[in-house]
Design an enzyme around this catalytic site. Structure first.
Site, PDB file in Angstrom:
ATOM      1  N   ASP A 165       0.674  -1.252   0.103  1.00 44.12           N
ATOM      2  CA  ASP A 165       0.018   0.101   0.092  1.00 44.12           C
ATOM      3  C   ASP A 165       0.906   1.360   0.091  1.00 44.12           C
ATOM      4  OD1 ASP A 165       0.922   0.314   2.618  1.00 44.12           O
ATOM      5  OD2 ASP A 165      -0.826  -0.693   3.383  1.00 44.12           O
ATOM      6  N   ALA A 166       0.517   2.455   0.088  1.00 39.09           N
ATOM      7  CA  ALA A 166       1.055   3.572  -0.226  1.00 39.09           C
ATOM      8  C   ALA A 166       2.045   3.878   0.824  1.00 39.09           C
ATOM      9  CB  ALA A 166       0.327   4.779  -0.263  1.00 39.09           C
TER      10      ALA A 166
END
Lengths: 155, 155, 155, 155
Positions: free
Chosen positions: B22-23
């Site tokens: 994820d980010a």
């Protein structure tokens, strides 16, 4: 005449897992896009690139790659149902589109039947400015080697 | 004294892929549960079971299995960040809980470091009535073989 | 002149969540296909169909629908990065292709910018024989109502 | 005596979608973890936090948050099958564990039946050094407001 067999980096296999299916009993359609991206990552790795050469966020690197390769177009066709336990033969056909972009066509076969195909197009951008730029050198090398060695396939 | 090495069906490897992150730059937590379920499926297959023996919806079978194995409890602990390109060594420790249920503990190591563990508990039910029943015979065999051969590991 | 506003079933919104992103900091591409399928399900529901009218495996029904609607083609274009917290306006444009198939074009906007589009084509098949058949009546009704009421949009 | 109804940020609903299921016809277990994380994000947003206050990679911000909130433990129990079209009532019970960590218990009900619960524990770390630190002030505020207003629920 390379000693490296193109099969080493343009072909792979995967077994369809239970979590890939939906209540209709078959593979839920967008899992195919996960598979083709993972097959592309596996191809780069088999060819000899490190994940940290291409993707941000990898271990043990000072800086993320300067160039990102976002996807700007993707499509898939589904010909036959794909089921839990199916053993898939996956073949990649990468092509350079222009200085800044390339595509990967992927075929998925099960027991000799073509069950699905996908196409993913990537564009090179500067990861900071998000402006278009030339493809990274290592991706260029992978594209060239893949084009030279890949067996042409009639449509 | 089996000729079959338990490593053949209780150990596997996987490379973390970009879509697993994820980010924050690391593996998004629930991907671990996909990995441990897929490792369990791979273990059954390596031991010699067919997907159609265990899972509904498989190819070339007249009927789905009479017994389903839904998950009634699962948990995971995360010790270190897991990143794109990480090469994970996965080890399963299956245990029978009682006549109707079993659990699989899974450890994930990267470069010798324990990065995460998971635990998944399954219960056997009749697929039509959804009433509790005894574990299927082939799962019992896999559990017995896994317990006999598995190296005990201190916690 | 229907009292039902087409906006009720052809438009929806969603907020991009953290798990939709990857380590490049933006939405990981295949999440878009999950979103467009979920928006289609939401549209059918808003129009008045029950999930059990269309999908197998729903609660409280004697039998699954006789007709399945597998996807045979899908594609997407990505114009701008999509990020955690983005508020997306989603608009569906369903079209009947022929007696047996239909497509849904979906546009995703963020703050007035078109950020992505998708296209999904479904075909009607008998769920048992998997042979092509006419679209179910309730899907035909949804397609007709959607075509009549939908505002035409220039490309 | 707050004018803000705790229901506004600790309760939400979701409809189970077809892609959440597997070939057994019910929700595939790890989707629950996606749901509980998304419900947490929705709760922070309903309470008044911006995604960019908490998560890296959001739009229109100069810098990512200095503090990351990775998950170090998670678990779930599944009581009844969850199916396509099910309308779930979701309730969050957040609790501060210590200066550096908190947990969110989540209950999922369908037609008044408790169908599943989950527990997710987060720890605050400096996003650069990955060393433990105090929870961010805005998360502390959300935890306090949630504890004061939340109705105690017997186990």
């Amino acid at each position: 005449m390379s000693a490296i067999n193109p099969e080493n980096w343009l072909c792979s296999n995967r077994v369809v897992r239970f979590g890939d299916t939906d209540a209709a009993g078959v593979m839920h359609f967008y899992q195919l896009f996960r598979w083709c991206h993972e097959s592309w990552e596996e191809s780069l790795q088999s060819y000899g690139l490190k994940a940290s050469d291409v993707f941000p966020g990898c271990r043990n690197i000072g800086d993320d790659p300067e160039i990102a390769l976002p996807i700007f177009h993707t499509q898939a066709d589904f010909f036959k149902p794909i089921r839990t336990g199916d053993y898939l033969s996956i073949r990649l056909l990468p092509t350079k589109i222009d200085l800044c972009s390339f595509q990967v066509q992927t075929t998925f076969e099960c027991s000799g039947d073509l069950v699905a195909t996908s196409l993913v197009r990537h564009i090179a951008i500067n990861a900071q400015t998000r402006k278009r730029c030339a493809l990274p050198h290592n991706i260029d090398l992978w594209l060239e080697a893949s084009s030279v060695n890949a067996q042409p396939r009639p449509l």
